[in-house]
Enzyme design. Structure first.
Site, PDB file in Angstrom:
ATOM      1  N   GLU A  22       7.661   1.169   4.555  1.00 52.21           N
ATOM      2  CA  GLU A  22       7.252   0.672   5.421  1.00 52.21           C
ATOM      3  C   GLU A  22       7.293  -0.837   4.730  1.00 52.21           C
ATOM      4  O   GLU A  22       7.455  -1.223   3.629  1.00 52.21           O
ATOM      5  CB  GLU A  22       5.817   0.977   5.909  1.00 52.21           C
ATOM      6  CG  GLU A  22       5.343  -0.055   6.856  1.00 52.21           C
ATOM      7  CD  GLU A  22       3.243   0.374   6.933  1.00 52.21           C
ATOM      8  OE1 GLU A  22       2.937   1.220   5.902  1.00 52.21           O
ATOM      9  OE2 GLU A  22       2.597   0.593   8.125  1.00 52.21           O
ATOM     10  N   HIS A  30      -6.276  -1.665   3.480  1.00 46.59           N
ATOM     11  CA  HIS A  30      -6.033   0.025   2.456  1.00 46.59           C
ATOM     12  C   HIS A  30      -4.579  -0.257   1.465  1.00 46.59           C
ATOM     13  O   HIS A  30      -4.547  -1.624   1.795  1.00 46.59           O
ATOM     14  CB  HIS A  30      -5.544   0.725   3.412  1.00 46.59           C
ATOM     15  CG  HIS A  30      -3.898   0.626   3.754  1.00 46.59           C
ATOM     16  ND1 HIS A  30      -3.647  -0.394   4.776  1.00 46.59           N
ATOM     17  CD2 HIS A  30      -2.989   1.370   4.358  1.00 46.59           C
ATOM     18  CE1 HIS A  30      -2.691  -0.445   5.212  1.00 46.59           C
ATOM     19  NE2 HIS A  30      -1.901   0.633   5.326  1.00 46.59           N
ATOM     20  N   TYR A  63       9.165   1.000  10.010  1.00 45.04           N
ATOM     21  CA  TYR A  63       9.019   2.181   9.122  1.00 45.04           C
ATOM     22  C   TYR A  63      10.812   2.938   9.094  1.00 45.04           C
ATOM     23  O   TYR A  63      10.969   2.951  10.377  1.00 45.04           O
ATOM     24  CB  TYR A  63       8.236   4.031   9.276  1.00 45.04           C
ATOM     25  CG  TYR A  63       7.076   3.646   9.626  1.00 45.04           C
ATOM     26  CD1 TYR A  63       6.109   4.281   8.329  1.00 45.04           C
ATOM     27  CD2 TYR A  63       5.897   3.090  10.015  1.00 45.04           C
ATOM     28  CE1 TYR A  63       5.094   4.052   8.157  1.00 45.04           C
ATOM     29  CE2 TYR A  63       4.636   3.512  10.664  1.00 45.04           C
ATOM     30  CZ  TYR A  63       4.199   3.807   9.269  1.00 45.04           C
ATOM     31  OH  TYR A  63       2.473   3.542   9.384  1.00 45.04           O
ATOM     32  N   HIS A  99       0.484  -0.905  14.561  1.00 46.57           N
ATOM     33  CA  HIS A  99      -1.072   0.071  14.445  1.00 46.57           C
ATOM     34  C   HIS A  99      -2.098  -0.279  15.101  1.00 46.57           C
ATOM     35  O   HIS A  99      -2.003  -1.364  14.887  1.00 46.57           O
ATOM     36  CB  HIS A  99      -0.755  -0.239  12.657  1.00 46.57           C
ATOM     37  CG  HIS A  99       0.123   0.493  11.767  1.00 46.57           C
ATOM     38  ND1 HIS A  99       0.674   2.359  11.983  1.00 46.57           N
ATOM     39  CD2 HIS A  99       0.270   0.429  10.766  1.00 46.57           C
ATOM     40  CE1 HIS A  99       1.784   2.407  11.193  1.00 46.57           C
ATOM     41  NE2 HIS A  99       1.429   0.539  10.505  1.00 46.57           N
ATOM     42  N   HIS A 119       0.720  -1.330  -0.317  1.00 43.09           N
ATOM     43  CA  HIS A 119       0.364  -0.181  -0.082  1.00 43.09           C
ATOM     44  C   HIS A 119       0.822   1.205  -0.042  1.00 43.09           C
ATOM     45  O   HIS A 119       2.253   0.996   0.270  1.00 43.09           O
ATOM     46  CB  HIS A 119      -1.246  -0.615   1.407  1.00 43.09           C
ATOM     47  CG  HIS A 119      -0.558   0.291   2.640  1.00 43.09           C
ATOM     48  ND1 HIS A 119       0.429  -0.692   3.466  1.00 43.09           N
ATOM     49  CD2 HIS A 119       0.664   0.817   3.298  1.00 43.09           C
ATOM     50  CE1 HIS A 119       1.209  -0.381   4.682  1.00 43.09           C
ATOM     51  NE2 HIS A 119       0.968   0.933   4.786  1.00 43.09           N
ATOM     52  N   HIS A 150       4.824   7.460   2.777  1.00 45.87           N
ATOM     53  CA  HIS A 150       5.434   6.279   2.845  1.00 45.87           C
ATOM     54  C   HIS A 150       5.239   4.902   1.649  1.00 45.87           C
ATOM     55  O   HIS A 150       3.750   5.593   0.757  1.00 45.87           O
ATOM     56  CB  HIS A 150       5.445   6.188   3.781  1.00 45.87           C
ATOM     57  CG  HIS A 150       3.924   5.144   4.815  1.00 45.87           C
ATOM     58  ND1 HIS A 150       4.344   6.248   6.006  1.00 45.87           N
ATOM     59  CD2 HIS A 150       3.894   3.453   4.161  1.00 45.87           C
ATOM     60  CE1 HIS A 150       2.676   4.440   5.733  1.00 45.87           C
ATOM     61  NE2 HIS A 150       2.770   3.663   4.681  1.00 45.87           N
TER      62      HIS A 150
HETATM   63  C1  M3P Z   1       0.073   3.549   8.242  1.00 44.95           C
HETATM   64  C2  M3P Z   1      -0.609   2.344   8.036  1.00 44.95           C
HETATM   65  C3  M3P Z   1      -0.650   8.082   9.693  1.00 44.95           C
HETATM   66  C4  M3P Z   1      -0.659   7.051   9.515  1.00 44.95           C
HETATM   67  C5  M3P Z   1       0.086   5.835   9.096  1.00 44.95           C
HETATM   68  C6  M3P Z   1       0.002   4.564   8.164  1.00 44.95           C
HETATM   69  C7  M3P Z   1       0.808   8.679   8.697  1.00 44.95           C
HETATM   70  O1  M3P Z   1       0.958   3.751   7.546  1.00 44.95           O
HETATM   71  O2  M3P Z   1       0.066   1.708   7.071  1.00 44.95           O
HETATM   72  O3  M3P Z   1      -1.947   1.814   8.550  1.00 44.95           O
HETATM   73  O4  M3P Z   1      -0.411   9.191  10.673  1.00 44.95           O
HETATM   74 FE    FE Z   2       1.563   2.417   5.923  1.00 46.28          FE
END
Ligand code: M3P
Ligand code: FE
Length: 304
Positions: free
Chosen positions: A262, A197, A252, A243, A150, A211
């Protein structure tokens, strides 16, 4: 009619040799082609010609990102819908880009150049199609993810940008972060049912790339990736961690020119009737990094 998957990300690098060394030796991608000013790379289990194009340019950054559509006719239908929304589209004819046929390009409301394509050159994964081994050779270099997963772009107006991906491109929102006034600070969008996603949009400057992520099979691979990165002196940004949003395990880090990468695993299946998950701003620390429960300013503010 629909968006099938993220096909490739096209970026600029002021040091093509350094970037190529990193993406082949540390990330463990396969170099598929090199021209005078560009390098094409893919993951070992990807069937398409490439998933990353790096082009020489003094300024690091995102050129464009490309999604593959499900059916050949979708290109024409999306062209009409995108134009009707008010974004001018440009057709790139067969022969205009390596590894693919005709495509359409346009600027999304948050300023990044997006491309849609159906006709992609299929060069196959490294295992072949006859009595394939279920695993890649054990001596692969670097992290060696099987595929790209993603990407995440920034937008000044997240809601406006999200509406474009949902209403015009037909993607489904799986999760969102709302501020105290109910305004979207981030959205996670899926074009398929495999994962939460294919692209996410988070508040930040228009045109920016936050990213892109590669898939790994499990948490132990994430741990091994962290070892590989630390061993090679790569700057780690955050993790290994989890997450809250997407439930994914993650780490990351930055490529040698400062583009954030990532590696990601986990997530969940998204059926068409799956309800949207909503995070409130006061809980976004856990949404972002569930164990740490902090919002790192470097993570939110650094982008290319
Ligand atoms: C992810 C993901 C931010 C959240 C990033 C989340 C930049 O990268 O893979 O769910 O707030
Ligand atoms: Fe991500």
């Amino acid at each position: 009619m629909g968006i099938l998957r993220l096909a490739h990300v096209d970026v600029r690098t002021p040091d093509l040799d350094l970037s190529t060394a990193y993406y082949t030796e540390v990330m463990g991608l396969q170099q598929v082609r090199r021209t005078d000013d560009a390098v094409y790379l893919k993951c070992w289990d990807e069937e398409d010609h490439h998933s990353l194009r790096m082009r020489y340019n003094p300024r690091t950054g995102l050129d464009s990102f490309t999604f593959r559509v499900e059916e050949e006719d979708d290109l024409h239908d999306f062209e009409k819908k995108v134009e009707a929304y008010g974004c001018p589209t440009q057709r790139v004819s067969r022969g205009g880009a390596i590894g693919q046929g005709e495509s359409i390009r346009f600027e999304v409301p948050s300023g990044q150049i997006m491309e849609l394509v159906w006709d992609i050159e299929k060069t196959g994964n490294i295992l072949g199609k006859h009595n394939p081994s279920p695993v890649p050779p054990p001596d692969m270099q670097g992290i060696a993810p099987p595929r790209m997963d993603h990407m995440l772009v920034n937008a000044e107006e997240v809601a406006e940008s999200a509406a474009f991906f949902i209403d015009v491109l037909g993607m489904r929102m799986t999760e969102q972060v709302l501020d105290g006034n109910g305004h979207q600070l981030g959205v996670w969008l899926a074009g398929n049912t495999r994962s939460p996603h294919d692209i996410a949009i988070v508040n930040g400057p228009n045109g920016a790339l936050h990213h892109w992520a590669y898939w790994l099979d499990d948490w132990d691979q994430i741990r091994k990736a962290a070892d590989t990165l630390a061993y090679n002196g790569v700057q780690i940004d955050q993790g290994p961690t989890r997450h809250g949003v997407t439930r994914g395990n993650t780490i990351y880090f930055f490529d040698p020119l400062g583009i954030r990468n990532e590696v990601f695993t986990g997530g969940y299946w998204v059926d068409p009737d799956t309800e949207i998950l909503t995070w409130t701003e006061d809980n976004f620390g856990k949404g972002l990094f569930y164990y740490e429960n902090v919002i790192s300013q470097r993570f939110l503010r650094m982008h290319t």
